[in-house]
Structures are given as C-alpha cells and as structure tokens.
Design a protein around this motif. Structure first.
Motif, PDB file in Angstrom:
ATOM      1  N   ALA A  81       1.442  -7.267   6.084  1.00 50.79           N
ATOM      2  CA  ALA A  81       0.012  -7.439   6.358  1.00 50.79           C
ATOM      3  C   ALA A  81      -0.781  -6.242   5.855  1.00 50.79           C
ATOM      4  O   ALA A  81      -1.859  -6.395   5.266  1.00 50.79           O
ATOM      5  N   TRP A  82      -0.231  -5.036   6.082  1.00 50.35           N
ATOM      6  CA  TRP A  82      -0.917  -3.833   5.610  1.00 50.35           C
ATOM      7  C   TRP A  82      -0.970  -3.805   4.088  1.00 50.35           C
ATOM      8  O   TRP A  82      -2.005  -3.458   3.495  1.00 50.35           O
ATOM      9  N   GLN A  83       0.126  -4.199   3.432  1.00 50.16           N
ATOM     10  CA  GLN A  83       0.150  -4.204   1.964  1.00 50.16           C
ATOM     11  C   GLN A  83      -0.863  -5.200   1.396  1.00 50.16           C
ATOM     12  O   GLN A  83      -1.558  -4.904   0.420  1.00 50.16           O
ATOM     13  N   ILE A  84      -0.944  -6.374   2.006  1.00 47.48           N
ATOM     14  CA  ILE A  84      -1.883  -7.389   1.539  1.00 47.48           C
ATOM     15  C   ILE A  84      -3.318  -6.923   1.742  1.00 47.48           C
ATOM     16  O   ILE A  84      -4.180  -7.085   0.867  1.00 47.48           O
ATOM     17  N   TRP A  85      -3.593  -6.308   2.897  1.00 48.08           N
ATOM     18  CA  TRP A  85      -4.940  -5.774   3.150  1.00 48.08           C
ATOM     19  C   TRP A  85      -5.298  -4.722   2.116  1.00 48.08           C
ATOM     20  O   TRP A  85      -6.406  -4.734   1.563  1.00 48.08           O
ATOM     21  N   TYR A  86      -4.374  -3.817   1.838  1.00 50.04           N
ATOM     22  CA  TYR A  86      -4.630  -2.744   0.876  1.00 50.04           C
ATOM     23  C   TYR A  86      -4.853  -3.320  -0.520  1.00 50.04           C
ATOM     24  O   TYR A  86      -5.746  -2.882  -1.250  1.00 50.04           O
ATOM     25  N   LYS A  87      -4.048  -4.305  -0.882  1.00 57.61           N
ATOM     26  CA  LYS A  87      -4.172  -4.929  -2.213  1.00 57.61           C
ATOM     27  C   LYS A  87      -5.535  -5.590  -2.365  1.00 57.61           C
ATOM     28  O   LYS A  87      -6.195  -5.470  -3.416  1.00 57.61           O
ATOM     29  N   GLU A  88      -5.990  -6.315  -1.330  1.00 54.80           N
ATOM     30  CA  GLU A  88      -7.268  -7.003  -1.425  1.00 54.80           C
ATOM     31  C   GLU A  88      -8.446  -6.036  -1.375  1.00 54.80           C
ATOM     32  O   GLU A  88      -9.488  -6.291  -1.974  1.00 54.80           O
ATOM     33  N   LYS A  89      -8.267  -4.905  -0.700  1.00 55.13           N
ATOM     34  CA  LYS A  89      -9.368  -3.935  -0.573  1.00 55.13           C
ATOM     35  C   LYS A  89      -9.484  -3.053  -1.810  1.00 55.13           C
ATOM     36  O   LYS A  89     -10.595  -2.759  -2.282  1.00 55.13           O
ATOM     37  N   TYR A  90      -8.329  -2.597  -2.349  1.00 57.34           N
ATOM     38  CA  TYR A  90      -8.361  -1.627  -3.448  1.00 57.34           C
ATOM     39  C   TYR A  90      -7.864  -2.194  -4.781  1.00 57.34           C
ATOM     40  O   TYR A  90      -7.867  -1.481  -5.777  1.00 57.34           O
TER      41      TYR A  90
END
Length: 319
Positions: free
Chosen positions: A305-314
C-alpha cells in the motif's frame, strides 16, 4: 480528498480494515454470529476462484514472447534456499520451545512461494508481469522440491514421503497459477479481441485482489484472536514477520536493481503466498507457527500500500 479517492488510493489498507471489521462484527455481535459462521466456509472456498479470475485477467496482458527466465530469477531462488537452510539450522539448535516455534514461523514465511497474485501488484507498480509470472512458476516448482526435503529436519515425526509432499504442494498452486496462464495464452490466440477487451479494463484484477485480501485478513484476525500461546511468544510471532517482510523486499530489490528490474524482483521475494504458508504450517509443522505467515500477509500488504501510494504521488517507486 473525498471518500472515493481515499478508497482508491489506499485500497489495500481499506481491504485489511474491512476484513478485520467484518470478522469482529460477525463474531462479537450475537445475532450476527450464525450468519458469519454459515458464510465463512463459502468465503474461504471462494478464494481459489477469485485468484483464478484475477490471474486470468492479469495474464491476458502477457505477450508470450516475454515469457523467458531472467538471471535474477535464479539468484533469488539461491538466496531463498540459503535463508531457509539457515533458519532450519537455527530451529534444530533451538533449545527453548517458544524460540523454536517462532523460528518455525519465520521459516514458513521465507520458504513459502511467491504469491500468485504478485503480478497484480507488480503491474500496479510498473514492473514486468511476464517476468513475475515466469519467476512465480519457477518459485513454486523449487518450493515443491525444497520444502519437502527440509520438513523432516524440522519435524522428525512428519509421516509423509517426499513425492507425496511435493505433489501436495504443487496441487495447491497448479489450479490458480498454471491453468489461468494457459487459458489466457489460448484466448490471446483464439479470441484476441475479447482478450484485449478484458485486458483493457483498468485495475480490474487489482480490485478483485482487494476482495480476496479482505477475506484472508478476516481469517488471519480470527487465528490471532484464538491463539493459545503466551503473550511474549505471540508478540514475537506477529512482530518478527514485519522484519522479515522488510528484509525480503529490500533484498529482492537489491538483486533486481543489478538487472534493471528492482520492482519485479522486490515483489518476487517479498510478496508471499501466505495461504500456502499457513497450509504448510498446519499440515506438516506446529499449527501455532501459522500465526507468523498470517501476520506476514498484513505486513506485506501495508508495504504494498505504501509503495502504491508513493508511486501514484511521485511517479516512481522508492526503496
């Protein structure tokens, strides 16, 4: 951010919370308990079907020409075998029952195969579905050989032959991995338009996986709440899988980075088929050790979940 946007961005976390809340609701509210008891076997029985469907949808996007082994596939297998052997040595030498139980749980987390649905998250993070698919097949074949060889060293009373154990492990993954892959490749050749239409539905497989995850989480919470171990042992069985999760993701990404495929390699080593891990623990080892892979499913999906959030944000994957 509205509610719908929050759910879409944090789908895996929402699935974890939904599984937990629904289980607690049906197990603690008296008039709902009979409904929950009747529904649970149906939900658990639906897991292989859900996996089959989401993998078929994912595999529809694969070009058969991309299905080839990469060097990192074999380096990760070697790393996983070495880690498993080290844990077996620790289990054999462990003199304290609680420590031994925790080490057995950690062994199951490391030795169990890559999740068949790892390709779904890999796609979401921008990795290679084809590379992950070939790795998952190799990983499951290696698991079916290595785990039956190591089981007698851990539990000397295991009353099952090597070939029987190997076939039992393979049987647990063949339906949800090999069959949907073969069917998807066949559909690409025979009905390419229909296959392309299925592949074009954005995030379909990912959201099916979220439903699957909610069910698995509910079962995991039940097992944790019904555990019959001391408080300190329970804490270790739940906390150590977090360290194992972070270590496996990090080691996988480090190996994959050398070959320009850190995303796929990180998911390959870090995202585990904990259902098979729990089955191995319950069938061949101390059933209480199944708490560790149960906790692992929560930790690995928080990492995802953290990786997906980071990918979509940055726009890129960090770590």
């Amino acid at each position: 951010m509205n509610v719908l946007s929050f759910i879409k961005r944090w789908s895996l976390v929402v699935s974890l919370l939904a599984g937990t809340i629904i289980y607690l609701l049906f197990s603690r509210v008296s008039f709902l308990e009979p409904i929950g008891a009747d529904a649970e076997p149906l939900l658990v029985g639906a897991l292989p079907v859900l996996l089959f469907v989401l993998l078929f949808v994912t595999f529809c996007k694969i070009d058969v020409r991309d299905l080839r082994p990469r060097p990192w596939h074999f380096w990760l297998q070697l790393l996983r075998i070495v880690l498993s052997l080290a844990l077996v040595a620790g289990i054999v030498c462990a003199g304290v029952p609680g420590v031994r139980l925790v080490l057995v749980g950690v062994f199951v987390c490391v030795a169990c195969p890559t999740a068949a649905a790892a390709a779904v998250v890999t796609e979401k993070l921008g990795g290679s579905i084809a590379s992950m698919t070939i790795y998952t097949i190799i990983d499951n074949v290696v698991t079916s050989v290595v785990v039956p060889l190591l089981l007698p060293l851990i539990e000397r009373g295991v009353d099952v032959s090597f070939f029987t154990a190997m076939l039992m492990v393979l049987r647990n993954v063949a339906f949800v991995l090999v069959v949907p892959l073969a069917l998807a490749l066949l559909c690409r050749r025979l009905v390419p338009r229909i296959t392309s239409a299925i592949a074009g539905v954005r995030n379909l497989a990912f959201y099916i996986w979220c439903v699957n995850l909610a069910i698995v989480t509910g079962v995991t919470v039940r097992n944790i709440l019904h555990a019959t171990v001391s408080g300190s042992t329970l804490v270790m069985l739940l906390a150590l899988p977090l360290l194992v999760t972070l270590a496996l993701f990090a080691m996988g990404k480090a190996v994959g980075h050398a070959y320009g495929d850190s995303v796929s390699a990180g998911q390959a080593l870090g995202q585990k088929n904990t259902v098979v891990g729990i089955w191995i623990a319950l069938t061949f080892l101390d059933p209480l050790s199944a708490l560790a892979p149960g906790a692992y499913v929560i930790w690995q999906n928080l990492v995802n979940a953290w990786q997906i959030w980071y990918k979509e944000k940055y726009g890129r994957v960090k770590w």
